[in-house]
Enzyme design. Sequence first.
Site, PDB file in Angstrom:
ATOM      1  CG  ASP A 162      -2.077   0.966   1.058  1.00  0.00           C
ATOM      2  OD1 ASP A 162      -2.456   1.259  -0.089  1.00  0.00           O
ATOM      3  OD2 ASP A 162      -2.593   1.442   2.084  1.00  0.00           O
ATOM      4  NE  ARG A 215       5.489  12.970  11.029  1.00  0.00           N
ATOM      5  CZ  ARG A 215       4.729  12.086  10.382  1.00  0.00           C
ATOM      6  NH1 ARG A 215       4.388  10.953  10.941  1.00  0.00           N
ATOM      7  NH2 ARG A 215       4.318  12.353   9.152  1.00  0.00           N
ATOM      8  CB  THR A 253      -7.414  -4.776   2.718  1.00  0.00           C
ATOM      9  OG1 THR A 253      -6.404  -4.524   3.701  1.00  0.00           O
ATOM     10  CG2 THR A 253      -7.315  -3.738   1.614  1.00  0.00           C
ATOM     11  CE  LYS A 269      -2.798   2.257   7.649  1.00  0.00           C
ATOM     12  NZ  LYS A 269      -3.850   2.834   6.805  1.00  0.00           N
ATOM     13  CD  GLU A 312      -5.909   4.862   5.188  1.00  0.00           C
ATOM     14  OE1 GLU A 312      -5.317   4.085   4.398  1.00  0.00           O
ATOM     15  OE2 GLU A 312      -5.319   5.552   6.043  1.00  0.00           O
ATOM     16  CD  GLN A 365      -2.316   4.512  11.078  1.00  0.00           C
ATOM     17  OE1 GLN A 365      -3.541   4.519  11.015  1.00  0.00           O
ATOM     18  NE2 GLN A 365      -1.556   5.021  10.121  1.00  0.00           N
ATOM     19  CE1 TYR A 405       2.891   7.278  14.549  1.00  0.00           C
ATOM     20  CE2 TYR A 405       3.967   7.309  12.417  1.00  0.00           C
ATOM     21  CZ  TYR A 405       3.591   7.961  13.565  1.00  0.00           C
ATOM     22  OH  TYR A 405       3.913   9.280  13.715  1.00  0.00           O
ATOM     23  NE  ARG A 432      -7.194   6.436  10.308  1.00  0.00           N
ATOM     24  CZ  ARG A 432      -6.556   6.280   9.159  1.00  0.00           C
ATOM     25  NH1 ARG A 432      -5.316   5.819   9.133  1.00  0.00           N
ATOM     26  NH2 ARG A 432      -7.160   6.564   8.026  1.00  0.00           N
ATOM     27  CB  THR A 476      -6.008   7.881   1.983  1.00  0.00           C
ATOM     28  OG1 THR A 476      -5.850   6.837   2.925  1.00  0.00           O
ATOM     29  CG2 THR A 476      -7.357   8.543   2.164  1.00  0.00           C
ATOM     30  CG  HIS A 536      -3.897  10.584   3.051  1.00  0.00           C
ATOM     31  ND1 HIS A 536      -4.911  10.444   3.975  1.00  0.00           N
ATOM     32  CD2 HIS A 536      -3.020   9.573   3.297  1.00  0.00           C
ATOM     33  CE1 HIS A 536      -4.668   9.383   4.736  1.00  0.00           C
ATOM     34  NE2 HIS A 536      -3.524   8.841   4.351  1.00  0.00           N
ATOM     35  CD  GLU A 559      -5.381   3.015   0.266  1.00  0.00           C
ATOM     36  OE1 GLU A 559      -4.611   2.397  -0.496  1.00  0.00           O
ATOM     37  OE2 GLU A 559      -5.185   3.165   1.480  1.00  0.00           O
ATOM     38  CD  GLU A 601      -6.939  12.925   4.740  1.00  0.00           C
ATOM     39  OE1 GLU A 601      -6.876  13.892   3.983  1.00  0.00           O
ATOM     40  OE2 GLU A 601      -6.910  11.746   4.328  1.00  0.00           O
ATOM     41  CG  ASP A 624      -5.344   0.571   4.168  1.00  0.00           C
ATOM     42  OD1 ASP A 624      -5.340  -0.504   4.778  1.00  0.00           O
ATOM     43  OD2 ASP A 624      -4.431   1.418   4.260  1.00  0.00           O
TER      44      ASP A 624
HETATM   45 MN    MN Z   1      -3.851   3.123   3.079  1.00  0.00          MN
END
Ligand code: MN
Length: 413
Positions: free
Chosen positions: A117, A133, A247, A243, A189, A230, A234, A227, A343, A124, A191, A357, A223
């Site tokens: 992916d 961040r 899917t 994830k 997400e 994640q 991550y 969160r 995404t 995004h 995609e 988002e 996807d």
């Molecule tokens: Mn994705």
Amino acid sequence: MPTDATHDPSLTSWVTPANDPASDFPIQNLPYCRFRKPADDKARAGVRIGDEILDITAAFAIESVAAVMALPGAARVDLRRRISGLLSGKAKPAPELLTPVRDAEILLPCEIGDYTDFFASLPHAMNVGSLFRPDRPLQPNYKWVPVAYHGRASSIVLSGTPVRRPWGQIAEIREGPPVFSPSRRLDYEVELGAFLGPGNQLGEPIPVAEALDHVVGVCLLNDWSARDIQTWEYQPLGPFLAKSFATSISPWVVTIEALVPFRRAPEARPASDPQPLPYLRDANDVSFDITLEVWLRTPGLEQPAPVSRARFASLYWTLAQMVAHHTSNGCPIRPGDLIGSGTVSGPEKQNRGCLLEMTLGGAEPLVLPSGETRTFLDDGDEVILRGWCAAPGYRRIGLGECRGQIVSARPDR
Ligand code: MN
């Protein structure tokens, strides 16, 4: 590859529902699928036309969709011409070559070997980066490297398969110990997926100018992302269990040949951005004008509500650049491998392709026509992805739908 007689907008099929301008599957589309006929164990390769599936295992001795994916590009163009001829010609073939979609058991198009992916939408990357961040939303590599993570092929499921809310490690208080709990921040997400083939040998990179020959076709891809899992897991190696629980993909492989009328020059980069390194640069590279939509159906809504819409052609990296980069170290791709675009989001709020988002990490809930609000997905919510292509002088084609409904987490054990 130029357009040919198979793209002629005046071409019609004797499968007359395919000629309805509202159909996603006119004779100009001809996506591949894998299916079983009623009371028949054999998985067959098919082509969707209107509300029917043409059995190309019986009509053209094509054993499987995987076999189509292993063909070189020129042979796939030839097969498309023969299928188009059969479905538009005067002589109707035997009726048992057609199965209504509603009577067919639809399967994943092929056994998916590897799944990767990407992260190719700059809006995004900026929006999500700002949440994770705030001080440095975009990593310094973003405009040089088509960033990706290796996903799990084993949890790719077909549209319509329920999606169970996953359990995972969640650090609710940033400095405190994590808990093991069902995810409370479950997201989708939107995609584009791309099936690959025939691929390359180990150690033999695919040049960017040849890379699209190794993209067989596209589908819708959701996807699903937890969160809260994640956020905690991550760093430093990227997404893992957040994830890999599911899917979802749509079943119709819309071929790269069907997309020819919708090719566009890739969006120009701002002059201040770096030019891609030579191995990712092709003056003739193309993107595709595909509109991707997200719809949401909740227990309180009678009709699915539109949530967002974005353009695939707006991505920072093209499919050819993704394939060229993926193989640039000599890594082989094989027929039936799947890549996701990442995404697909655009510049405005109505273009944001995931709830993270859309709601700014849950700070601004989404308000639905029923008055319900969502920060993330509730049990019972169904996410519906749709995609379509339109261009002046050509017949509109669609990717169909990719659906998934959230079911409650496994009970505690
Ligand atoms: Mn994705």
